[in-house]
Each structure stands twice: as C-alpha cells, then as structure tokens.
Design a protein around this motif. Structure first.
Motif, mmCIF file in Angstrom:
data_model
loop_
_atom_site.group_PDB
_atom_site.id
_atom_site.type_symbol
_atom_site.label_atom_id
_atom_site.label_comp_id
_atom_site.label_asym_id
_atom_site.label_seq_id
_atom_site.Cartn_x
_atom_site.Cartn_y
_atom_site.Cartn_z
ATOM 1 N N SER A 121 -6.405 33.175 66.526
ATOM 2 C CA SER A 121 -5.117 33.155 67.227
ATOM 3 C C SER A 121 -4.330 34.450 66.959
ATOM 4 N N PHE A 122 -4.690 35.144 65.920
ATOM 5 C CA PHE A 122 -4.025 36.403 65.580
ATOM 6 C C PHE A 122 -4.664 37.599 66.313
ATOM 7 N N PHE A 123 -5.776 37.319 66.995
ATOM 8 C CA PHE A 123 -6.576 38.392 67.583
ATOM 9 C C PHE A 123 -5.766 39.423 68.394
ATOM 10 N N PRO A 124 -4.804 38.996 69.256
ATOM 11 C CA PRO A 124 -4.056 40.004 70.036
ATOM 12 C C PRO A 124 -3.367 41.047 69.158
ATOM 13 N N LYS A 125 -2.974 40.640 67.954
ATOM 14 C CA LYS A 125 -2.319 41.610 67.049
ATOM 15 C C LYS A 125 -3.318 42.665 66.570
ATOM 16 N N ILE A 126 -4.560 42.245 66.334
ATOM 17 C CA ILE A 126 -5.575 43.223 65.896
ATOM 18 C C ILE A 126 -5.820 44.206 67.050
ATOM 19 N N VAL A 127 -5.841 43.664 68.272
ATOM 20 C CA VAL A 127 -6.013 44.541 69.439
ATOM 21 C C VAL A 127 -4.848 45.531 69.490
ATOM 22 N N GLN A 128 -3.651 45.039 69.206
ATOM 23 C CA GLN A 128 -2.482 45.926 69.242
ATOM 24 C C GLN A 128 -2.624 47.068 68.217
ATOM 25 N N VAL A 304 -25.155 52.827 70.025
ATOM 26 C CA VAL A 304 -23.911 52.066 69.855
ATOM 27 C C VAL A 304 -23.012 52.312 71.073
ATOM 28 N N TYR A 305 -22.967 53.562 71.517
ATOM 29 C CA TYR A 305 -22.095 53.892 72.656
ATOM 30 C C TYR A 305 -22.562 53.164 73.926
ATOM 31 N N GLN A 306 -23.876 53.111 74.100
ATOM 32 C CA GLN A 306 -24.411 52.392 75.278
ATOM 33 C C GLN A 306 -23.950 50.943 75.281
ATOM 34 N N GLU A 307 -23.981 50.341 74.101
ATOM 35 C CA GLU A 307 -23.551 48.939 74.041
ATOM 36 C C GLU A 307 -22.060 48.828 74.373
ATOM 37 N N ILE A 308 -21.278 49.788 73.871
ATOM 38 C CA ILE A 308 -19.837 49.749 74.160
ATOM 39 C C ILE A 308 -19.618 49.842 75.669
ATOM 40 N N GLU A 309 -20.325 50.762 76.306
ATOM 41 C CA GLU A 309 -20.194 50.906 77.778
ATOM 42 C C GLU A 309 -20.587 49.610 78.467
ATOM 43 N N HIS A 310 -21.669 49.041 77.990
ATOM 44 C CA HIS A 310 -22.177 47.824 78.624
ATOM 45 C C HIS A 310 -21.180 46.667 78.485
ATOM 46 N N VAL A 311 -20.651 46.482 77.274
ATOM 47 C CA VAL A 311 -19.764 45.324 77.064
ATOM 48 C C VAL A 311 -18.396 45.556 77.700
ATOM 49 N N LEU A 312 -17.866 46.765 77.556
ATOM 50 C CA LEU A 312 -16.512 46.989 78.103
ATOM 51 C C LEU A 312 -16.520 47.103 79.619
ATOM 52 N N GLY A 313 -17.618 47.530 80.183
ATOM 53 C CA GLY A 313 -17.645 47.706 81.640
ATOM 54 C C GLY A 313 -16.552 48.686 82.033
ATOM 55 N N ASN A 314 -15.672 48.264 82.948
ATOM 56 C CA ASN A 314 -14.623 49.187 83.405
ATOM 57 C C ASN A 314 -13.334 49.062 82.603
ATOM 58 N N LYS A 315 -13.387 48.290 81.540
ATOM 59 C CA LYS A 315 -12.149 48.102 80.757
ATOM 60 C C LYS A 315 -12.049 49.173 79.666
ATOM 61 N N GLU A 316 -10.827 49.387 79.214
ATOM 62 C CA GLU A 316 -10.610 50.396 78.173
ATOM 63 C C GLU A 316 -10.749 49.808 76.777
ATOM 64 N N GLN A 317 -10.529 48.507 76.649
ATOM 65 C CA GLN A 317 -10.488 47.920 75.304
ATOM 66 C C GLN A 317 -11.015 46.486 75.357
ATOM 67 N N THR A 319 -10.655 42.754 75.181
ATOM 68 C CA THR A 319 -9.429 42.006 75.471
ATOM 69 C C THR A 319 -9.482 40.556 74.997
ATOM 70 N N SER A 320 -10.687 40.041 74.782
ATOM 71 C CA SER A 320 -10.727 38.647 74.323
ATOM 72 C C SER A 320 -11.586 38.536 73.071
ATOM 73 N N PHE A 321 -11.302 37.506 72.301
ATOM 74 C CA PHE A 321 -12.044 37.313 71.064
ATOM 75 C C PHE A 321 -13.545 37.142 71.342
ATOM 76 N N GLU A 322 -13.866 36.461 72.444
ATOM 77 C CA GLU A 322 -15.275 36.192 72.767
ATOM 78 C C GLU A 322 -16.067 37.494 72.918
ATOM 79 N N GLU A 323 -15.397 38.522 73.434
ATOM 80 C CA GLU A 323 -16.097 39.800 73.637
ATOM 81 C C GLU A 323 -16.592 40.407 72.321
ATOM 82 N N VAL A 324 -15.874 40.114 71.243
ATOM 83 C CA VAL A 324 -16.288 40.679 69.939
ATOM 84 C C VAL A 324 -17.735 40.267 69.643
ATOM 85 N N GLY A 325 -18.052 39.008 69.960
ATOM 86 C CA GLY A 325 -19.390 38.481 69.698
ATOM 87 C C GLY A 325 -20.464 39.121 70.565
ATOM 88 N N GLU A 326 -20.067 39.836 71.605
ATOM 89 C CA GLU A 326 -21.069 40.470 72.478
ATOM 90 C C GLU A 326 -21.607 41.781 71.903
#
Ligand code: HEM
Length: 491
Positions: A121-128, A304-317, A319-326
C-alpha cells in the motif's frame, strides 16, 4: 549439558597460529576481516578459532551449521552480548539488540510496519522517491558524466523510503542535499564495527576525535528523530483512532504508551534509530554492488535494459506493484549480487547454553561468528560458484526457452537476509526498492566503471560496501522514445 551427540569439543578446534599476547591481531586488515575468515575457512575447515589479545572467536562457516545457529534463536543463541552493549551504548536499544520476550515485543511491531501488505500500500511513495531521483538527475547531470558517486544517491533514496514508510515523514533528501542525515548515519556502522573488534573499550575512558564526531552525529540525529516523534504525537492527538490503528511504525511505538507493557522512550528512540540504520546502508550498498556488476559487463547491462524496455513498453516508469514482479531477469541479477556480495557476510552470536552444532560441543557464552558467504561461494552448493550467472536463479517458467541453467543450485545456502526467526524483516521492502531504483537508473543511463574493476575493493565496516566505486554515466534516449522509434522502423 547439551543432550545431543558430539565427537569434538573446542579443545579439538585449531586456527591460524598467532603471536604471544596479540594472537592474530596483526595478521588481519580490519576492513577486509571477512576475507581473512573466508580464506582461513579453506585451510582450517568448518570451525576454527581466531584470537585477538587472548579473546577467542569461534568462526563457523558450514552453511548447515550456520542455518542451525540462526534457526535456534533466541533459545540456544543470542546476538553477541558485547555487540549488543556497544550498539545500545550508542543509543540503539531496539529490535536488533533485544533478546527473549523483549525481542518478541520489538519484533512484532517492526514486522507489522514492514509487512508485505504495508509495503504494497506504500508502493506509490516508493515510486515518488524514484521519480525524484530521476528529476534530480535530469536537473543536475549533463548528457555524459564522469566519475559519478552513485552510492550517495542510493543512500538518500533509501533514507527517504524508510522515513516515509516507517515514520510518515517526507524528508526528500534525494532533492534537498543540504540535509545531512545520511552523513550522520554513515558514521555509525564503521564505529560499531571498530568497537566490536577492539579488544579493550578504550573509548569509555579516552575519546578519540572520531568518537567525539560520532557523539555529535548522534546528537544531530536525536534532533531529527525528535521531529519525527513530534509529528507522530500530533497525528495521534488530532486523530485518536490512530492509537488503535496506527498508520506507521512511530505511531505504533508511541501508541503503546497508553497500553499495557508500553515501550520506554529509550526503546522508542532506539527502534527508530535501528530502523533508519537497518534500512539505509544495507539496501544502498546492495544497489551499489549491483551497479558494480552492471557497469563492468556491457552484455549483462544490455540484457537488463532489454527487459526494462520490454516491461515498461511506452511508459516512463513502473506504475503498479504487479509490474515489479515482471522484472524476472533483474530480480535474478539482484539475487546473484546478494549471493556474491552479501552486505552482511558475518553475523555475531553467543551461545546461551552448552550446545551441539554439527559434531561440535560449543560451551555456553562462546562467541560464535557465522561466516555466511563461504557456503555461497562453494562449488558444493553452486556450479561455477565464483562466476556471476544470474540465470541460475531463473526457473523454466521465467523464460521462454526452458530452464536456462541446470547446474548445481542450493538456493537456501545463500542467506543475505540472515535466517530463522530473526531473519531480516525489511527483505520485501528492500527488494521492491532495489527493483524500482535500479530500473530508474538503468533505463536512463548507460553505465561504465570510472576505475578498473580490480581497484574496487570489498570494505567491511559492519556492512560490506564497494570501496572506490565510481561510474561514468551516459544518458540514453528515453525508453518510450526508443520503443516508438522501433515501432516506426517496423512500420
Ligand atoms: C538489501 C537489503 C538488506 C539486507 C541484505 C539486509 C540484511 C539483514 C541481515 C543479514 C539481518 C540479520 C538477520 C539475522 O540475524 O538472521 C537483518 C536484520 C534486520 N534488518 Fe535487514 N537487510 C536489508 C534491508 C533492510 C531494510 C530495508 C530494513 C527496514 C527498513 C531492515 C530492517 C532490519 C531489522 C529491523 C533487522 C533486525 C531483525 C531482528 O533482529 O529481529 N533491513 N537484515
């Protein structure tokens, strides 16, 4: 008397030969002491003694024995009482040093504050905090930067996460560099380490300039912590329902004062210091070690960068806790970092009673140091154990092409977060932070080491950090624009 079978007593245990009176004192470099223990373990086996000025320490390096010691707390083993005294003398009377019923009480409130549910539930703060890191780099770093001290940014980010989560206090040290809290914190672990390894408590009679410096830093931290407490007290006053359902660690500690068996003010302060310290150095040093491996291996970095591109897609960051597990590969990289560079390679214990560990009878009160990395670096447990192979942590379901690594892999032997009932309660929080901060850094920059890999040394000062780490950073095109370019090219 211990009621298990044993075939050896400590009279049978050998160790490196020292010199009269001083023992092994002059054979070691204090800051690389863990490496001496690891080397001696190869020579003297799973148990051996070292002797500093007549004080003997039993070093235990066999992973099964170490797991047994960690598991049998707080009954058969406790944290080393000398270490507890030294830490408490500085002001940290809290969960890390408490024993028995006191520990149960401290642990409960700490574990609640760091529970998976709270971290999620604190996850948005870590994103911040991650976004602030990025803003800071955007505003202060050029396209290319040489010899950058990335470790201090990690330290600031981890302080911000802990103070937000545990104390409900937004320090934003990432962007406000005039706050010196991490400079004060940085003095504590090296001093604790120096005092634990000092055969005589000289500082109690004669304070060196670094002892006085530490006192100054503790006084400054006390002022900052006073502010955290004042804010929490105000929250509890304004909203008394928080007494039953505190929203963070500090509120829970203070709310106990209206209940049976309250925490004393020394315990409240001690636990706040503990949380601050435990959450900062460990996670920041692990991120620094991650940087060390990634900056020195371009293939690893692109993967590692390829995975970041793959998971983030067109997003910059993220955004959800579930994505961390990807981030399966990055997670595996972090596990490999913690196996090869555990920030706590040595843990200090004391036997509460005569106890049999393996085939050895260890008498009550023996100082036992568990050297955890010996098992993690052994071919008995990990194939090509000295090599950095993140794939060893991936399972078939994590990859499209089946199991990528089929060699020997005894995952349980690597214990970077300790084990048994006192294992690190901040594991989940730190794993989440590390993914977020690593993604923020690596999506933005290409990294190389500014010094040769050999110049970066392991420095042990209660936690182990990469001494001399400094990196060159080169800004990448943003992940989203790279993806858009790729899409355009494929159209
Ligand atoms: C990569 C990050 C981290 C590593 C490698 C790490 C490692 C450890 C280790 C080895 C221990 C001793 C465990 C034992 O005795 O079995 C420990 C204890 C502890 N850690 Fe962590 N830690 C990390 C992050 C954190 C964070 C983020 C927090 C909180 C904000 C935290 C809070 C604690 C506390 C409170 C204890 C004492 C537990 C007790 O005695 O019951 N740690 N940690």
């Amino acid at each position: 008397m211990a009621n298990q079978d044993y075939s050896r007593t400590i009279a049978d245990i050998k160790g490196p030969k020292g010199i009269p009176v001083f023992g092994n004192l002059f054979q070691i470099e204090r800051e690389q002491i863990h490496q001496y223990y690891e080397q001696w373990a190869k020579e003297y086996g799973e148990f051996f003694f070292v002797n500093f000025l007549g004080k003997k320490i039993l070093i235990s390096s066999n992973p099964q024995n170490n797991a047994y010691i960690l598991k049998n707390r707080p009954s058969k083993f406790r944290r080393l009482s000398k270490m507890g005294e030294i830490i408490e003398e500085i002001g940290f009377y809290g969960v890390f040093t408490a024993e028995n019923e006191k520990w149960v009480k401290h642990r409960k409130v700490t574990q609640q504050a760091l529970s998976n549910k709270n971290v999620k539930s604190f996850f948005p703060k870590i994103v911040q905090v991650a976004e602030r890191l990025e803003n800071y780099w955007d505003s202060n770093l050029n396209e290319e930067v040489k010899e950058y001290n990335i470790s201090s940014d990690f330290t600031r980010a981890t302080v911000d996460v802990t103070t937000n989560l545990a104390f409900g206090y937004d320090m934003n040290t990432v962007e406000n560099h005039e706050n010196e809290i991490q400079d004060h914190i940085a003095k504590i672990f090296p001093k604790v380490n120096q005092r634990i390894n000092s055969p005589l408590p000289i500082w109690r009679y004669l304070k060196s300039s670094s002892d006085k410096d530490l006192d100054g830093s503790m006084a400054a931290l006390k002022v900052t912590i006073g502010e955290f407490i004042a804010k929490a007290e105000n929250n509890l006053k304004e909203d008394p329902s928080l007494k039953e359902n505190p929203s963070n660690f500090i509120e829970a500690l203070i709310a106990s004062q209206d209940k049976e068996d309250p925490f004393s003010w020394d315990e409240i302060f001690g636990n706040i210091y503990t949380m601050l310290l435990a959450g900062e150095d460990t996670t920041a040093n692990s991120l620094s070690w991650l940087t060390y491996f990634i900056a020195s291996d371009s293939k690893l970095q692109s993967k590692v960068y390829q995975e970041i591109e793959h998971v983030l897609g067109n997003k910059e960051q993220i955004t959800s806790f579930e994505e961390v597990g990807e981030f399966k590969f990055l997670s595996a990289v972090l596990k490999e970092v913690l196996r090869l560079k555990p920030v706590s390679p040595s843990l200090y214990f004391q036997a509460n009673e005569d106890v049999v560990v393996g085939d050895l009878l260890i008498p009550k009160d023996t100082f036992v140091l568990t050297q955890l990395r010996v098992g993690a670096l052994s071919e008995d447990n990990f194939e090509n154990a000295s090599e950095f192979i993140p794939e060893r942590w991936l399972s078939a379901k994590d990859t499209s092409g089946g199991c990528p690594f089929t060699g020997k892999h005894k995952a349980e032997v690597a214990m970077p977060f300790g084990g048994g009932p006192r294992f690190c309660p901040g594991k989940f929080l730190s794993e989440t932070e590390m993914i977020l901060f690593a993604v923020t850094l690596l999506k933005k920059f290409e990294l190389t080491l500014s010094v040769s890999k050999e110049e970066i040394k392991e420095k042990f000062a209660f936690t182990m950090s990469p001494e001399n780490l400094s990196v060159n950073l080169k800004k990448r095109n943003s992940v989203s624009s790279t993806n858009l370019m790729e899409q355009n090219a494929s159209i």
